[in-house]
Design a protein around this motif. Structure first.
Motif, mmCIF file in Angstrom:
data_model
loop_
_atom_site.group_PDB
_atom_site.id
_atom_site.type_symbol
_atom_site.label_atom_id
_atom_site.label_comp_id
_atom_site.label_asym_id
_atom_site.label_seq_id
_atom_site.Cartn_x
_atom_site.Cartn_y
_atom_site.Cartn_z
ATOM 1 N N ARG A 1 0.818 -1.212 0.000
ATOM 2 C CA ARG A 1 0.000 0.000 0.000
ATOM 3 C C ARG A 1 0.856 1.268 0.000
ATOM 4 N NH1 ARG A 1 -4.835 -0.277 -1.588
ATOM 5 N NH2 ARG A 1 -5.392 1.496 -0.254
ATOM 6 N N VAL A 2 2.167 1.097 -0.199
ATOM 7 C CA VAL A 2 3.094 2.230 -0.227
ATOM 8 C C VAL A 2 3.642 2.368 -1.645
ATOM 9 C CG1 VAL A 2 5.198 3.241 0.719
ATOM 10 C CG2 VAL A 2 3.712 1.841 2.180
ATOM 11 N N GLY A 3 3.423 3.524 -2.253
ATOM 12 C CA GLY A 3 3.876 3.760 -3.616
ATOM 13 C C GLY A 3 5.018 4.757 -3.672
ATOM 14 N N VAL A 4 5.697 4.776 -4.814
ATOM 15 C CA VAL A 4 6.772 5.735 -5.071
ATOM 16 C C VAL A 4 6.594 6.275 -6.485
ATOM 17 C CG1 VAL A 4 9.257 6.145 -5.193
ATOM 18 C CG2 VAL A 4 8.358 4.435 -3.587
ATOM 19 N N VAL A 5 6.492 7.597 -6.596
ATOM 20 C CA VAL A 5 6.389 8.250 -7.902
ATOM 21 C C VAL A 5 7.373 9.415 -7.926
ATOM 22 C CG1 VAL A 5 4.898 9.339 -9.597
ATOM 23 C CG2 VAL A 5 3.916 7.695 -7.970
ATOM 24 N N LEU A 6 8.392 9.302 -8.753
ATOM 25 C CA LEU A 6 9.402 10.360 -8.864
ATOM 26 C C LEU A 6 9.420 10.928 -10.273
ATOM 27 C CD1 LEU A 6 12.654 9.257 -7.011
ATOM 28 C CD2 LEU A 6 10.783 10.658 -6.166
ATOM 29 N N ILE B 1 14.456 3.590 -4.141
ATOM 30 C CA ILE B 1 13.716 3.974 -2.929
ATOM 31 C C ILE B 1 12.864 2.818 -2.455
ATOM 32 C CG2 ILE B 1 11.869 5.448 -2.029
ATOM 33 C CD1 ILE B 1 12.989 7.720 -3.731
ATOM 34 N N ALA B 2 12.173 2.160 -3.383
ATOM 35 C CA ALA B 2 11.326 1.024 -3.009
ATOM 36 C C ALA B 2 12.145 -0.080 -2.358
ATOM 37 C CB ALA B 2 10.603 0.494 -4.240
ATOM 38 N N MET B 3 13.315 -0.354 -2.906
ATOM 39 C CA MET B 3 14.171 -1.397 -2.334
ATOM 40 C C MET B 3 14.637 -1.038 -0.928
ATOM 41 S SD MET B 3 16.584 -2.253 -5.618
ATOM 42 C CE MET B 3 15.908 -1.835 -7.224
ATOM 43 N N GLU B 4 14.911 0.244 -0.720
ATOM 44 C CA GLU B 4 15.394 0.686 0.592
ATOM 45 C C GLU B 4 14.318 0.573 1.663
ATOM 46 O OE1 GLU B 4 18.440 2.101 1.887
ATOM 47 O OE2 GLU B 4 19.098 0.920 0.162
ATOM 48 N N ILE B 5 13.073 0.869 1.313
ATOM 49 C CA ILE B 5 12.037 0.990 2.343
ATOM 50 C C ILE B 5 10.969 -0.100 2.287
ATOM 51 C CG2 ILE B 5 12.406 3.488 2.392
ATOM 52 C CD1 ILE B 5 9.728 3.806 0.932
ATOM 53 N N GLY B 6 11.070 -1.011 1.325
ATOM 54 C CA GLY B 6 10.079 -2.083 1.231
ATOM 55 C C GLY B 6 8.732 -1.617 0.703
ATOM 56 N N ALA B 7 8.751 -0.626 -0.174
ATOM 57 C CA ALA B 7 7.506 -0.124 -0.771
ATOM 58 C C ALA B 7 7.179 -0.968 -1.989
ATOM 59 C CB ALA B 7 7.666 1.347 -1.168
ATOM 60 N N ARG B 8 6.131 -1.783 -1.896
ATOM 61 C CA ARG B 8 5.797 -2.724 -2.963
ATOM 62 C C ARG B 8 4.556 -2.314 -3.749
ATOM 63 N NH1 ARG B 8 4.335 -7.394 -1.469
ATOM 64 N NH2 ARG B 8 3.960 -7.001 0.749
ATOM 65 N N GLY B 9 4.110 -1.077 -3.541
ATOM 66 C CA GLY B 9 2.980 -0.568 -4.304
ATOM 67 C C GLY B 9 3.415 -0.025 -5.655
ATOM 68 N N PRO B 10 2.543 0.717 -6.344
ATOM 69 C CA PRO B 10 2.888 1.284 -7.650
ATOM 70 C C PRO B 10 4.194 2.068 -7.577
ATOM 71 C CG PRO B 10 0.552 1.582 -7.209
ATOM 72 C CD PRO B 10 1.155 1.033 -5.948
ATOM 73 N N ASN B 11 5.011 1.905 -8.612
ATOM 74 C CA ASN B 11 6.359 2.481 -8.589
ATOM 75 C C ASN B 11 6.724 2.895 -10.002
ATOM 76 O OD1 ASN B 11 9.452 2.207 -8.888
ATOM 77 N ND2 ASN B 11 9.163 2.213 -6.669
ATOM 78 N N PHE B 12 6.888 4.200 -10.230
ATOM 79 C CA PHE B 12 7.239 4.656 -11.578
ATOM 80 C C PHE B 12 7.830 6.055 -11.534
ATOM 81 C CE2 PHE B 12 2.733 5.473 -10.849
ATOM 82 C CZ PHE B 12 2.533 6.783 -11.263
ATOM 83 N N VAL B 13 8.388 6.443 -12.675
ATOM 84 C CA VAL B 13 8.989 7.764 -12.845
ATOM 85 C C VAL B 13 8.258 8.503 -13.951
ATOM 86 C CG1 VAL B 13 11.051 8.937 -13.732
ATOM 87 C CG2 VAL B 13 11.277 7.242 -11.933
ATOM 88 N N THR B 14 7.972 9.775 -13.716
ATOM 89 C CA THR B 14 7.380 10.623 -14.738
ATOM 90 C C THR B 14 8.501 11.413 -15.412
ATOM 91 O OG1 THR B 14 7.007 12.426 -13.151
ATOM 92 C CG2 THR B 14 5.216 10.846 -13.479
ATOM 93 N N ALA B 15 8.424 11.555 -16.725
ATOM 94 C CA ALA B 15 9.454 12.256 -17.478
ATOM 95 C C ALA B 15 8.785 13.294 -18.381
ATOM 96 C CB ALA B 15 10.285 11.281 -18.294
ATOM 97 N N THR B 16 8.554 14.475 -17.823
ATOM 98 C CA THR B 16 7.958 15.571 -18.575
ATOM 99 C C THR B 16 8.906 16.768 -18.547
ATOM 100 O OG1 THR B 16 6.693 16.190 -16.589
ATOM 101 C CG2 THR B 16 5.555 14.863 -18.236
ATOM 102 N N ALA B 17 10.184 16.478 -18.833
ATOM 103 C CA ALA B 17 11.226 17.505 -18.859
ATOM 104 C C ALA B 17 11.251 18.252 -17.525
ATOM 105 C CB ALA B 17 11.028 18.433 -20.056
ATOM 106 N N CYS B 18 11.267 19.582 -17.565
ATOM 107 C CA CYS B 18 11.401 20.362 -16.334
ATOM 108 C C CYS B 18 10.107 20.442 -15.530
ATOM 109 C CB CYS B 18 11.917 21.759 -16.656
ATOM 110 S SG CYS B 18 13.552 21.728 -17.420
ATOM 111 N N ALA B 19 9.058 19.818 -16.027
ATOM 112 C CA ALA B 19 7.818 19.695 -15.251
ATOM 113 C C ALA B 19 7.723 18.349 -14.542
ATOM 114 C CB ALA B 19 6.608 19.871 -16.167
ATOM 115 N N SER B 20 8.752 17.514 -14.644
ATOM 116 C CA SER B 20 8.669 16.122 -14.169
ATOM 117 C C SER B 20 8.329 15.998 -12.695
ATOM 118 C CB SER B 20 9.985 15.396 -14.448
ATOM 119 O OG SER B 20 10.257 15.330 -15.815
#
Length: 415
Positions: A106-111, A153-172
């Motif tokens: 139930r813990v996600g990471v979005v960077l 980050i997920a590996m460090e803290i055990g976050a097994r929820g949704p995990n992804f990176v957004t790439a919208t240039a300087c709006a990321s």
């Protein structure tokens, strides 16, 4: 502030920052709040190229923060992200040890990140050219790939929820915050770590920006080089760094007695569909994102007290953004750009600025725009200058715009 009609609040319960202004949130905020000049200087990695200044972080010691055995396997962008995430979790009072079993799902990471492992790519490409393919590191791909900061980050803290990176240039970074809020709204997560990271002060990337005329030419005076909204602005100063925020549902945060720094109450995104690098001059595309964030939060334009501007110190962006703010919000919003201090950390900048907007709201103190000595007469805004301004900030917006015509606006409200 109570929940806006039709909106959804995500509580900001933790903040972690690694910037050229400071190695943690407190140090970064103190220097941003002081507004004493750009945290820039000559960057050793850029020695020998014309554009050799930037806002780099010389005192960051990944081995001390992450551990030497782990740090060498991570690109600098991932190192920043892991360090900021650890601080954000501690600030929120959350313990990864409590997420074993089903709780971790139930813990996600979005960077957000605009470029990825640029330093790793440049180093290993040189190795290929100089010594051949047999000397290229087996860790190239897992260090280079743009998704890896979130994965680490997920590996460090055990976050097994949704995990992804957004790439919208300087709006990321701002895009990531908006996406993280949707994971809470949709019931997919109970906690989301979100933000942005970037570490690309390397010759190829910086030379590319130089060749397109985007960078400041004030090599002999780096601390005065980033000049948002100033009549003598001449381009941005590239930077590195990261910011991570912990988002939770307000009721969950209150139930565990957490401090809520601010609410993320609205988000809007759009595209200019105009030019690969230049903003649409009137800000028509950016206006779509700003109005969408206002509508999402159920907030009227005249209710916005503060704008944390994208404010890159480029001639085109600052004028476009000023026209946008004046046209949509009117003249009462107090405006600042933190890039006068931090420089422009590209894909991390939106996250840094949302974090600063949350601190502004919590402390009711708007940081000044550094190096603004003579405001461009075409910029008809109330820009905070010289010193931090105490203010009653109930509603704030943070603007982020990027190459490709990417626009993202985050709206924050006071808890």
């Amino acid at each position: 502030m109570t929940q806006a009609a039709g909106g959804y609040d995500a509580a900001v319960t933790g903040i972690g920052m690694v910037t050229a202004a400071g190695l943690d949130t407190a140090a970064s905020w103190d220097r941003i709040r002081a507004g004493s000049g750009t945290a820039a200087g000559r960057v050793p990695a850029l020695a020998g190229i014309p554009a050799d200044i930037g806002c780099w972080i010389p005192d960051f010691d990944p081995a001390a923060v992450i551990g030497g055995r782990k740090a060498w396997r991570l690109d600098r962008s991932s190192q920043f992200a892991v360090a900021a995430a650890a601080e954000a979790l501690a600030d929120a009072g959350l313990r990864p040890a409590d997420w074993e079993g089903d709780a971790g799902a139930r813990v996600g990471v979005v960077l957000g990140s605009g470029i990825g492992g640029a330093a790793t790519w440049e180093k290993q490409h040189s190795m290929l050219l100089d010594q051949g393919p047999g000397k290229v590191s087996a860790m190239l791909i897992p260090m280079l790939a743009i998704n890896m900061p979130a994965g680490h980050i997920a590996m460090e803290i055990g976050a097994r929820g949704p995990n992804f990176v957004t790439a919208t240039a300087c709006a990321s970074g701002a895009t990531a915050v908006g996406a993280a809020r949707e994971l809470l709204r949709g019931g997919h997560c109970d906690v989301v770590l979100t933000g942005g990271t970037e570490a690309c002060l390397v010759p190829s990337i910086v030379s590319g920006f130089q060749q397109m005329g985007a960078l400041s030419g004030r090599r002999d005076d780096p601390t005065a080089a980033s000049r948002p909204f100033d009549v003598d602005r001449d381009g941005f100063v590239p930077a590195e760094g990261a910011a991570v925020l912990v988002l939770e549902r307000p009721e969950s945060a209150r139930a565990r007695g957490a401090r809520i720094r601010a609410h993320i109450s609205g988000y809007g995104a759009s595209a200019d569909a105009y030019n690969a690098t230049a903003p649409e001059p009137r800000g028509a595309g950016a206006e779509l994102a700003l109005r969408a964030a206002l509508k999402d939060a159920g907030v009227a334009p005249h209710a916005v007290d503060h704008v944390n501007a994208h404010g890159t110190a480029t001639p085109l962006n600052d004028l476009m953004e000023a026209r946008l703010i004046r046209r949509v919000l009117g003249g009462r919003s107090a405006v600042t750009s933190v890039k006068g201090v931090t420089g422009h950390s590209l894909g991390a900048s939106g996250a840094v600025e949302v974090a600063v907007a949350a601190l502004t709201m919590e402390q009711q103190l708007i940081p000044p725009t550094a190096n603004l000595d003579s405001q461009d007469p075409q910029i008809d805004l109330d820009v905070v200058v010289k010193e931090a301004r105490p203010a009653d900030v109930e509603v704030a917006v943070s603007n982020s715009f990027g190459f490709g015509g990417q626009n993202a606006v985050v709206l924050l409200t006071r808890p």
